[in-house]
Design a protein around this motif. Structure first.
Motif, PDB file in Angstrom:
ATOM      1  N   LYS A 279      -4.603   8.781  -9.016  1.00 21.38           N
ATOM      2  CA  LYS A 279      -4.301   7.526  -8.123  1.00 21.38           C
ATOM      3  C   LYS A 279      -5.824   7.676  -7.264  1.00 21.38           C
ATOM      4  O   LYS A 279      -6.648   8.330  -7.163  1.00 21.38           O
ATOM      5  N   TYR A 280      -5.955   6.330  -6.348  1.00 27.11           N
ATOM      6  CA  TYR A 280      -6.945   6.370  -5.397  1.00 27.11           C
ATOM      7  C   TYR A 280      -6.637   5.825  -4.320  1.00 27.11           C
ATOM      8  O   TYR A 280      -5.423   5.255  -4.325  1.00 27.11           O
ATOM      9  N   MET A 281      -7.165   6.204  -3.204  1.00 29.78           N
ATOM     10  CA  MET A 281      -6.711   5.608  -1.803  1.00 29.78           C
ATOM     11  C   MET A 281      -8.144   5.367  -1.034  1.00 29.78           C
ATOM     12  O   MET A 281      -9.215   5.952  -1.502  1.00 29.78           O
TER      13      MET A 281
ATOM     14  N   VAL B 208       0.443   8.207   0.006  1.00 27.04           N
ATOM     15  CA  VAL B 208      -0.340   6.930  -0.232  1.00 27.04           C
ATOM     16  C   VAL B 208      -1.140   7.043  -1.475  1.00 27.04           C
ATOM     17  O   VAL B 208      -1.326   8.213  -1.856  1.00 27.04           O
ATOM     18  N   GLY B 209      -1.585   5.922  -2.034  1.00 22.40           N
ATOM     19  CA  GLY B 209      -2.470   5.896  -3.016  1.00 22.40           C
ATOM     20  C   GLY B 209      -1.926   4.738  -4.011  1.00 22.40           C
ATOM     21  O   GLY B 209      -0.872   4.192  -3.885  1.00 22.40           O
ATOM     22  N   ARG B 210      -3.056   4.367  -4.900  1.00 17.00           N
ATOM     23  CA  ARG B 210      -2.863   3.034  -5.694  1.00 17.00           C
ATOM     24  C   ARG B 210      -2.998   3.456  -6.925  1.00 17.00           C
ATOM     25  O   ARG B 210      -4.021   4.357  -7.218  1.00 17.00           O
ATOM     26  N   ARG B 211      -2.267   3.071  -7.937  1.00 13.48           N
ATOM     27  CA  ARG B 211      -2.387   3.193  -9.355  1.00 13.48           C
ATOM     28  C   ARG B 211      -2.405   1.786 -10.257  1.00 13.48           C
ATOM     29  O   ARG B 211      -1.688   1.188  -9.688  1.00 13.48           O
TER      30      ARG B 211
ATOM     31  N   SER C  41      -6.408  -1.479   5.271  1.00 14.17           N
ATOM     32  CA  SER C  41      -6.051  -1.117   3.845  1.00 14.17           C
ATOM     33  C   SER C  41      -4.817  -0.505   3.758  1.00 14.17           C
ATOM     34  O   SER C  41      -4.203  -0.508   4.807  1.00 14.17           O
ATOM     35  N   PRO C  42      -4.270  -0.754   2.582  1.00 15.29           N
ATOM     36  CA  PRO C  42      -2.917  -0.194   2.397  1.00 15.29           C
ATOM     37  C   PRO C  42      -2.484   1.329   2.910  1.00 15.29           C
ATOM     38  O   PRO C  42      -1.455   1.674   3.392  1.00 15.29           O
ATOM     39  N   GLU C  43      -3.732   1.987   3.225  1.00 14.22           N
ATOM     40  CA  GLU C  43      -3.687   3.577   3.585  1.00 14.22           C
ATOM     41  C   GLU C  43      -3.782   3.464   5.069  1.00 14.22           C
ATOM     42  O   GLU C  43      -3.817   4.785   5.427  1.00 14.22           O
TER      43      GLU C  43
END
Lengths: 252, 391
Positions: free
Chosen positions: A22-24, A193-196, B193-195
């Protein structure tokens, strides 16, 4: 009859589901990629961990020495069911987190080593490994200890960990704390948190090579200065040292 | 009254310093003495807020005098909350201006990271009203949060404006090698940002993590001298031209309009009157941005912008390096750090650096006048200083 001792010495790893990268975004606006690294990349990590063994601040020396041993143990098949996650910013190593599976329902957190400070990178890494234990491996709880006050604040206080003091942790035999699935669910919205999926260009950059950290933690200017000054109340030696250093910089 | 000049300046890195408190003060002082070309002083004032409580050390000025072999100079410690630094400069000014002394060393020092962050926050909170604030758990972050909320409702300041101050000042610190925070931040990373909510969580809503200054250790020092001595030493002629100090109610709730920082306004007015300057004459300013909202409010109260329009000027870039009135170009408290007793002296250090033209990448082009605003309590004891380069 010959005996293959290696077969006896080498623990049998259980199958563990892989961690999905994942990334953030960090406070700096940079993207950090979290991904699992396997044996073939451990030598790259060792190179970047070793210098931190000599950093006598914030328990970097203790943590780095132990991480080094754990990674080496993993690389040489002397550690059972260990996993390692790396956090990379533009390819550069920013943190390493690792742990292991004790039983199919119990995980054990080993270390969180931030090679870049001040951006919650270590905290993001810790959250990622808890996510791996609870969500991916399906552990009911994870045993945790902290070796530094920073770690204690980040894990025990922020996640409100439960005491499991009757269980000596594998790290030094000290009393354990535990993150349960329920605690993790409570912390999820605030701390995890984190996006995939990770955009291919980010992931490829991370996979290409683990680059050394450009701004790793460094030893204090003179770790003995404070101690020495106790015997040198005029602080002359410290001041002289600093002036010599400044002179050196001016002449450089 | 004699004119008073700054002949020397010194500072330590603001960070966590694992050195004895006296040593931190002494190092900054030795740099200032070296800068001025002096080995003797008549008087020493050491600004500090918390050494008896945090470091278990009292009589700090006596210790500094001895550690620097400045005996038998007179020495006194000055505690005036977070405005200790500028209050000590005021005392030094009075000593020289009155003719009592020719050379005065003013040092400011704090070692707050000897205790954990909770204890540090508690120690600073002891400046609040003991019966109507402190016992109810009021801390400086909570004061600033309530102040920010009122400001938002009254003047239209938003969290974006607060974040803009944070980004401006923390990134400005990257040009200051002595600053505590050497980490670039972006609006996207801390707000958009979402974070962002995890990267920059609320500390005391609406203030978030990056709206507050760090807890720092550090020391700063300046040497104040008479005009004759300044000419003899041959350093740039920078005159401490104006001083204003004012107080306000101890308990914030007793103020008729809590969004008005009357002590800031009065201190600045008095400093301008003494120096013969107006807000428009100031080339560079150091404001007390312990929390981002304070830079906005103070920029209005010292007269740079009309009340309620500080955030609009911020939006236009008027307070950034290259803007109409650059504020906190060395990072301010937000980026440089805030060892409370040292801050007022460090602000003077930055302004003198600027007026000497030694600011490097953060230099305000052609700066000839500067202002510092050292904010004690929650605005209940404020000191404003102005500086002018004369040569």
């Amino acid at each position: 009859m010959s005996v293959d001792l290696e077969k006896i010495l080498r623990p049998v790893d259980h199958e563990m589901a892989p961690y999905e990268p994942k990334y953030m975004m960090l406070a700096s606006g940079e993207a950090v990629v979290v991904r699992q690294v396997f044996r073939d990349e451990i030598p790259d990590l060792l190179k970047h961990v070793e210098p931190l063994i000599h950093v006598e601040r914030d328990f970097y020396d203790v943590v780095a020495a132990r991480v080094y041993a754990e990674l080496l143990g993993y690389y040489q098949y002397r550690f059972q069911d260990q996993y390692v996650l790396a956090l990379q910013v533009d390819g550069e190593l920013a943190a390493i987190v690792n742990g292991r599976q004790v039983t199919p329902t119990l995980g054990l957190s080993l270390h969180t080593l931030a090679l870049r400070r001040g951006l919650r990178i270590g905290a993001h890494g810790f959250a990622a490994k808890m996510e791996y234990h609870i969500d991916t491996l399906g552990h009911d709880e994870v045993l945790i200890v902290a070796e530094s006050p920073i770690g204690f604040r980040r894990w025990m206080i922020e996640y409100k960990l439960e005491k499991r003091f009757h269980i000596p942790h594998e790290l030094g035999g000290v009393p354990s704390w535990a993150l349960t699935r329920e605690l993790f669910d409570r912390a999820r919205s605030k701390l995890v948190v984190g996006r995939r999926p990770v955009p291919p260009e980010l992931l490829n950059k991370a996979m290409e090579k683990i680059l050394p950290p450009s701004d790793p933690p460094t030893p204090p200017l003179d770790p003995l200065a404070a101690t020495r000054s106790m015997y040198d109340p005029t602080a002359t030696s410290l001041v002289q040292q600093r002036w010599e250093m400044e002179k050196g910089m001016e002449n450089a | 009254m004699r004119d008073v000049y700054v002949a020397g300046i010194g500072i330590t890195t603001f960070t966590r310093l694992e050195y004895p408190l006296t040593e931190i003060a002494s190092y900054a002082s030795m740099m200032a003495l070296k800068d001025a070309g002096l080995t003797e002083v008549d008087q020493i004032y050491v600004a500090n807020m918390g050494s008896p409580r945090v470091n278990h050390q009292t009589a700090l000025a006596s210790a500094v005098a001895d550690s620097l072999s400045l005996l038998p100079a007179g020495a006194a410690a000055i505690e005036n909350g977070p405005a200790s630094g500028a209050a000590a400069i005021k005392a030094g000014f009075q000593a020289v201006a009155s003719g009592m002394d020719d050379v005065v060393l003013v040092a400011g020092v704090e070692r707050m990271r000897e205790v954990n962050n909770l204890e540090a926050t508690d120690f600073v909170a002891t400046l609040t009203h003991p019966l109507t604030e402190y016992i109810y758990g009021v801390t400086l972050p909570s004061h600033a949060a309530m102040f920010a909320r009122l400001y938002m409702e009254k003047y239209g300041v938003t969290e974006r404006h607060l974040a803009m101050v944070g980004v401006k000042n923390q990134n400005a610190a990257l040009n200051n090698e002595w600053a505590h925070l050497q980490q670039e931040i972006s609006m996207e990373g801390i707000l958009d940002s979402p974070e962002a909510m995890t990267n920059n969580p609320y500390v005391a809503e609406p203030l978030r993590f990056f709206d507050a200054c760090p807890v720092s250790d550090g020391g700063a020092a300046i040497i104040l001298v008479s005009k004759e001595k300044a000419q003899e030493l041959g350093r740039p002629m920078i005159r401490l031209s104006g001083i204003g100090q004012a107080t306000d109610t101890h308990a914030v709730f007793e103020r008729e309009e809590p969004t008005d920082l009357l002590a800031v306004r009065k201190a600045a007015e008095d400093a301008y009157a003494m120096s013969g300057l107006s807000p428009d004459d100031i080339d560079v300013a150091e404001l007390h941005d312990a929390f981002t909202i304070l830079e906005i409010a103070e920029s209005e109260e010292v007269g740079f912008f009309p009340k309620g329009e500080g955030h609009i000027a911020l939006e236009k870039g008027e307070t950034a390096l290259g803007g109409r009135i650059p504020i906190n170009v060395g990072g301010g408290l937000k980026g440089r750090g805030h060892p409370v007793g040292a801050t007022g002296v460090a602000q003077a250090w930055e302004i003198v650096t600027q007026l000497r033209g030694d600011g490097g990448k953060r230099q305000v082009e052609g700066a000839r006048t500067g202002l510092t605003l050292n904010f004690g309590g929650f605005g209940n004891n404020v000191v404003c200083l102005t500086f002018v380069r004369e040569d």
